[in-house]
Motif scaffolding. Structure first.
Motif, PDB file in Angstrom:
ATOM      1  N   SER A   1       0.809  -1.231   0.000  1.00 23.40           N
ATOM      2  CA  SER A   1       0.000   0.000   0.000  1.00 23.40           C
ATOM      3  C   SER A   1       0.840   1.279   0.000  1.00 23.40           C
ATOM      4  CB  SER A   1      -0.929   0.011   1.222  1.00 23.40           C
ATOM      5  OG  SER A   1      -0.181   0.239   2.406  1.00 23.40           O
ATOM      6  N   ILE A   2       2.161   1.155   0.160  1.00 24.79           N
ATOM      7  CA  ILE A   2       2.983   2.369   0.277  1.00 24.79           C
ATOM      8  C   ILE A   2       4.360   2.157  -0.349  1.00 24.79           C
ATOM      9  CG2 ILE A   2       3.861   1.775   2.607  1.00 24.79           C
ATOM     10  CD1 ILE A   2       3.368   4.910   3.148  1.00 24.79           C
ATOM     11  N   THR A   3       4.897   3.240  -0.941  1.00 31.02           N
ATOM     12  CA  THR A   3       6.236   3.169  -1.546  1.00 31.02           C
ATOM     13  C   THR A   3       7.172   4.119  -0.795  1.00 31.02           C
ATOM     14  OG1 THR A   3       5.821   5.001  -3.040  1.00 31.02           O
ATOM     15  CG2 THR A   3       5.202   2.807  -3.824  1.00 31.02           C
ATOM     16  N   ALA A   4       8.470   3.949  -1.067  1.00 24.29           N
ATOM     17  CA  ALA A   4       9.455   4.842  -0.442  1.00 24.29           C
ATOM     18  C   ALA A   4       9.204   6.287  -0.892  1.00 24.29           C
ATOM     19  CB  ALA A   4      10.858   4.390  -0.822  1.00 24.29           C
ATOM     20  N   GLU A   5       8.769   6.443  -2.122  1.00 23.20           N
ATOM     21  CA  GLU A   5       8.475   7.787  -2.632  1.00 23.20           C
ATOM     22  C   GLU A   5       7.328   8.428  -1.837  1.00 23.20           C
ATOM     23  OE1 GLU A   5       8.121   7.729  -6.896  1.00 23.20           O
ATOM     24  OE2 GLU A   5       7.475   9.836  -6.857  1.00 23.20           O
ATOM     25  N   ASP A   6       6.330   7.633  -1.486  1.00 24.26           N
ATOM     26  CA  ASP A   6       5.233   8.144  -0.645  1.00 24.26           C
ATOM     27  C   ASP A   6       5.791   8.652   0.696  1.00 24.26           C
ATOM     28  OD1 ASP A   6       3.248   7.401  -2.514  1.00 24.26           O
ATOM     29  OD2 ASP A   6       3.079   5.385  -1.661  1.00 24.26           O
ATOM     30  N   VAL A   7       6.724   7.883   1.261  1.00 20.71           N
ATOM     31  CA  VAL A   7       7.288   8.275   2.565  1.00 20.71           C
ATOM     32  C   VAL A   7       8.044   9.600   2.415  1.00 20.71           C
ATOM     33  CG1 VAL A   7       8.775   7.600   4.500  1.00 20.71           C
ATOM     34  CG2 VAL A   7       7.525   5.844   3.224  1.00 20.71           C
ATOM     35  N   ARG A   8       8.825   9.717   1.337  1.00 17.63           N
ATOM     36  CA  ARG A   8       9.583  10.957   1.124  1.00 17.63           C
ATOM     37  C   ARG A   8       8.621  12.135   0.919  1.00 17.63           C
ATOM     38  NH1 ARG A   8      13.121   7.196  -1.474  1.00 17.63           N
ATOM     39  NH2 ARG A   8      12.241   7.568  -3.531  1.00 17.63           N
ATOM     40  N   GLY A   9       7.505  11.869   0.258  1.00 23.61           N
ATOM     41  CA  GLY A   9       6.485  12.911   0.064  1.00 23.61           C
ATOM     42  C   GLY A   9       5.933  13.405   1.401  1.00 23.61           C
ATOM     43  N   LEU A  10       5.679  12.474   2.303  1.00 23.31           N
ATOM     44  CA  LEU A  10       5.158  12.864   3.627  1.00 23.31           C
ATOM     45  C   LEU A  10       6.206  13.640   4.421  1.00 23.31           C
ATOM     46  CD1 LEU A  10       3.251   9.591   4.533  1.00 23.31           C
ATOM     47  CD2 LEU A  10       2.219  11.857   4.320  1.00 23.31           C
ATOM     48  N   ARG A  11       7.468  13.200   4.297  1.00 23.55           N
ATOM     49  CA  ARG A  11       8.553  13.914   5.016  1.00 23.55           C
ATOM     50  C   ARG A  11       8.661  15.359   4.513  1.00 23.55           C
ATOM     51  NH1 ARG A  11      11.867  11.417   8.449  1.00 23.55           N
ATOM     52  NH2 ARG A  11      12.401   9.225   8.218  1.00 23.55           N
ATOM     53  N   ALA A  12       8.505  15.521   3.186  1.00 25.02           N
ATOM     54  CA  ALA A  12       8.610  16.878   2.631  1.00 25.02           C
ATOM     55  C   ALA A  12       7.433  17.728   3.126  1.00 25.02           C
ATOM     56  CB  ALA A  12       8.609  16.798   1.110  1.00 25.02           C
ATOM     57  N   ARG A  13       6.314  17.089   3.282  1.00 27.45           N
ATOM     58  CA  ARG A  13       5.112  17.825   3.682  1.00 27.45           C
ATOM     59  C   ARG A  13       5.103  18.137   5.188  1.00 27.45           C
ATOM     60  NH1 ARG A  13      -0.577  15.499   1.655  1.00 27.45           N
ATOM     61  NH2 ARG A  13      -1.896  16.969   2.766  1.00 27.45           N
ATOM     62  N   PHE A  14       5.697  17.263   5.977  1.00 22.36           N
ATOM     63  CA  PHE A  14       5.715  17.446   7.437  1.00 22.36           C
ATOM     64  C   PHE A  14       7.166  17.398   7.920  1.00 22.36           C
ATOM     65  CE2 PHE A  14       1.755  15.221   6.332  1.00 22.36           C
ATOM     66  CZ  PHE A  14       0.838  16.193   6.709  1.00 22.36           C
ATOM     67  N   PRO A  15       7.975  18.437   7.601  1.00 22.45           N
ATOM     68  CA  PRO A  15       9.414  18.372   7.901  1.00 22.45           C
ATOM     69  C   PRO A  15       9.667  18.191   9.398  1.00 22.45           C
ATOM     70  CG  PRO A  15       8.811  20.423   6.756  1.00 22.45           C
ATOM     71  CD  PRO A  15       7.555  19.676   6.977  1.00 22.45           C
ATOM     72  N   GLY A  16      10.630  17.340   9.689  1.00 20.05           N
ATOM     73  CA  GLY A  16      11.056  17.152  11.084  1.00 20.05           C
ATOM     74  C   GLY A  16      10.191  16.183  11.874  1.00 20.05           C
ATOM     75  N   VAL A  17       9.075  15.721  11.297  1.00 22.74           N
ATOM     76  CA  VAL A  17       8.212  14.792  12.045  1.00 22.74           C
ATOM     77  C   VAL A  17       8.746  13.361  11.864  1.00 22.74           C
ATOM     78  CG1 VAL A  17       5.868  13.875  12.289  1.00 22.74           C
ATOM     79  CG2 VAL A  17       6.208  16.302  11.738  1.00 22.74           C
ATOM     80  N   PRO A  18       9.010  12.650  12.974  1.00 24.39           N
ATOM     81  CA  PRO A  18       9.576  11.296  12.831  1.00 24.39           C
ATOM     82  C   PRO A  18       8.598  10.324  12.182  1.00 24.39           C
ATOM     83  CG  PRO A  18       9.101  11.784  15.144  1.00 24.39           C
ATOM     84  CD  PRO A  18       8.857  13.055  14.378  1.00 24.39           C
ATOM     85  N   VAL A  19       9.175   9.371  11.424  1.00 21.41           N
ATOM     86  CA  VAL A  19       8.361   8.386  10.684  1.00 21.41           C
ATOM     87  C   VAL A  19       8.504   7.001  11.326  1.00 21.41           C
ATOM     88  CG1 VAL A  19       8.046   7.210   8.454  1.00 21.41           C
ATOM     89  CG2 VAL A  19       8.634   9.654   8.513  1.00 21.41           C
ATOM     90  N   VAL A  20       7.358   6.448  11.756  1.00 21.51           N
ATOM     91  CA  VAL A  20       7.314   5.074  12.265  1.00 21.51           C
ATOM     92  C   VAL A  20       6.671   4.210  11.190  1.00 21.51           C
ATOM     93  CG1 VAL A  20       6.415   3.535  14.070  1.00 21.51           C
ATOM     94  CG2 VAL A  20       6.879   5.947  14.617  1.00 21.51           C
ATOM     95  N   SER A  21       7.363   3.164  10.761  1.00 24.58           N
ATOM     96  CA  SER A  21       6.769   2.259   9.767  1.00 24.58           C
ATOM     97  C   SER A  21       6.523   0.896  10.378  1.00 24.58           C
ATOM     98  CB  SER A  21       7.685   2.082   8.559  1.00 24.58           C
ATOM     99  OG  SER A  21       7.560   3.202   7.735  1.00 24.58           O
ATOM    100  N   TYR A  22       5.320   0.410  10.157  1.00 22.54           N
ATOM    101  CA  TYR A  22       4.966  -0.942  10.564  1.00 22.54           C
ATOM    102  C   TYR A  22       5.926  -1.892   9.846  1.00 22.54           C
ATOM    103  CZ  TYR A  22       1.420  -4.565  11.736  1.00 22.54           C
ATOM    104  OH  TYR A  22       0.723  -5.625  12.247  1.00 22.54           O
ATOM    105  N   VAL A  23       6.270  -2.973  10.495  1.00 19.92           N
ATOM    106  CA  VAL A  23       7.220  -3.926   9.897  1.00 19.92           C
ATOM    107  C   VAL A  23       6.626  -4.544   8.624  1.00 19.92           C
ATOM    108  CG1 VAL A  23       6.543  -5.973  11.222  1.00 19.92           C
ATOM    109  CG2 VAL A  23       8.965  -5.579  10.711  1.00 19.92           C
ATOM    110  N   ASN A  24       5.305  -4.474   8.477  1.00 19.03           N
ATOM    111  CA  ASN A  24       4.637  -4.951   7.245  1.00 19.03           C
ATOM    112  C   ASN A  24       4.832  -3.946   6.111  1.00 19.03           C
ATOM    113  OD1 ASN A  24       3.462  -6.293   9.501  1.00 19.03           O
ATOM    114  ND2 ASN A  24       1.716  -6.910   8.275  1.00 19.03           N
ATOM    115  N   THR A  25       6.095  -3.678   5.777  1.00 19.76           N
ATOM    116  CA  THR A  25       6.463  -2.786   4.668  1.00 19.76           C
ATOM    117  C   THR A  25       7.701  -3.387   4.008  1.00 19.76           C
ATOM    118  OG1 THR A  25       7.740  -1.526   6.302  1.00 19.76           O
ATOM    119  CG2 THR A  25       5.649  -0.549   5.598  1.00 19.76           C
ATOM    120  N   TYR A  26       7.989  -2.963   2.776  1.00 18.00           N
ATOM    121  CA  TYR A  26       9.185  -3.481   2.113  1.00 18.00           C
ATOM    122  C   TYR A  26      10.417  -2.675   2.542  1.00 18.00           C
ATOM    123  CZ  TYR A  26       6.052  -6.575  -0.291  1.00 18.00           C
ATOM    124  OH  TYR A  26       5.116  -7.553  -0.544  1.00 18.00           O
ATOM    125  N   ALA A  27      11.588  -3.237   2.204  1.00 20.12           N
ATOM    126  CA  ALA A  27      12.859  -2.719   2.716  1.00 20.12           C
ATOM    127  C   ALA A  27      13.067  -1.240   2.396  1.00 20.12           C
ATOM    128  CB  ALA A  27      14.000  -3.542   2.137  1.00 20.12           C
TER     129      ALA A  27
END
Ligand code: 13P
Ligand code: SF4
Length: 347
Positions: free
Chosen positions: A118-144
């Motif tokens: 349901s999610i790609t690394a690009e999606d994560v980078r998009g969220l980081r850009a949108r919410f700078p400085g907010v830590p990202v917790v990823s469920y282990v049910n994600t790819y490397a």
């Protein structure tokens, strides 16, 4: 190393599974299990099995059985040359990341997961850009690659503890919408989903303490409050146990919600005689086998198609044919390892 014969395996499996698996199937599976054990010794392998594995596999060949967190720890510390991961791809990848010098085999070619997809690394980078400085917790049910772009991982066993360990007002929690809602409630947070609320920052980011994604487990999203009400009407004494990938309504209507290991423990430690397990049906079988005095109600029309790809036959062929080898490029693995090790340090 001495391995078990098909006959002694059959007797061992029958003692646990006679009520659950037809005798002819047990005899056949015991023969395959004997082949797996011989190959396991020959290849110096360890077999790790998730709680969702079919009973004949779960109760025959694994060295360790458990939930995602448990098995990650086992994978990280094994000294065997080969790790056979009887689970899904993100779990096998996690094993490879944590113990890169081992050969890691996943017995089915695909064995995916709707959450991981349901999610790609690009999606994560998009969220980081949108919410700078907010830590990202990823469920282990994600790819490397998603793990690599995250600060820390979590499993359903330690999600609340991981969120709290960050000591941050706002946390990005990915990708399971339902787990995020359940963890937000447990940690006293308010959750928003930016894919639904286009500009949450305009609603006041300071008030948004958890930013989620809208991934869902294709199995757990289908359990309903009505399923629980039906079971309670028929069996007023039933204790309802739900995995936190179920919706908040389902978890609230249940008596307990926890990781697959926590559900296994709950049944072991409580005196009630009847339980409804809202998670993959095979786990209900495995709990029933270990607790013959207790009745496990389960909804077997809902199955995880990915976990169900792993069988004793596929496990034998994985060892025999050295398939399917899991590889993670070191540049991604090194960053993902940081997020996983940070999770393991939390506990
Ligand atoms: P656990 O970590 O609780 O074993 O859950 C893994 C999973 O994929 C549940 O669907
Ligand atoms: Fe993924 Fe759901 Fe299957 Fe677990 S049960 S592996 S979360 S699809």
């Amino acid at each position: 190393m001495i391995t078990e014969t098909a006959e002694s395996l059959y007797e061992r499996m029958k003692a646990k599974l006679a009520r659950l698996v037809p005798d002819a199937e047990l005899r056949y599976k015991a023969g395959i299990a004997a082949e797996v054990l011989a190959l396991k010794a020959e290849r110096d392998a360890v077999i790790l099995a998730h709680n969702y594995m079919e009973p004949a596999l779960f109760y025959s060949v694994p060295d360790f059985q458990g939930d995602s967190l448990d098995l990650s720890r086992r994978a990280a510390t094994t000294e065997r040359s080969v790790i056979v991961f009887c689970g899904v791809k993100f779990m096998a990848e996690t094993a490879k990341i944590l113990n890169p010098s081992r050969t890691v085999l996943l017995p089915a070619k695909k064995a995916g997961c709707s959450l991981a997809e349901s999610i790609t690394a690009e999606d994560v980078r998009g969220l980081r850009a949108r919410f700078p400085g907010v830590p990202v917790v990823s469920y282990v049910n994600t790819y490397a690659d998603v793990k690599a772009d995250s600060d820390v991982c979590c499993t359903s066993s330690n999600a609340a503890a991981v969120v709290e360990s960050l000591k941050s007002d706002t946390v990005i929690f990915l990708p399971d919408e339902y787990l995020a809602t359940n963890v937000a409630r447990e940690t006293g947070r308010h959750v928003v989903f930016p894919t639904r609320t286009p500009r949450p920052s305009q609603d006041g980011l300071l008030d948004v303490q958890m930013i989620g994604w809208t991934g869902r487990c294709e199995v757990h999203e289908r359990f309903t409050v009505e399923d629980i009400e039906n079971a309670r009407r028929q069996f007023p004494d039933v204790v309802v146990l739900a995995h936190p990938e179920c919706s908040a309504e389902v978890c609230r209507a249940s008596d307990f919600s926890g990781s697959t290991n926590a559900i296994v423990r709950y049944v072991q430690e409580h005196p009630a005689k009847r339980y409804l397990v809202l998670t993959e049906c095979a786990m209900g079988d495995n709990i029933a086998a270990a607790n013959p005095d207790k009745e496990m109600l389960r909804i077997c029309s809902l199955r995880c198609p990915h976990m169900n790809e792993i069988t004793l036959e596929e496990t034998r062929d994985a060892l025999r044919l050295n398939r399917y080898v899991i590889e993670v490029p070191e540049e991604i693995a090194a960053r993902a390892r940081r997020a996983l090790e940070r999770m393991i340090a939390v506990g």
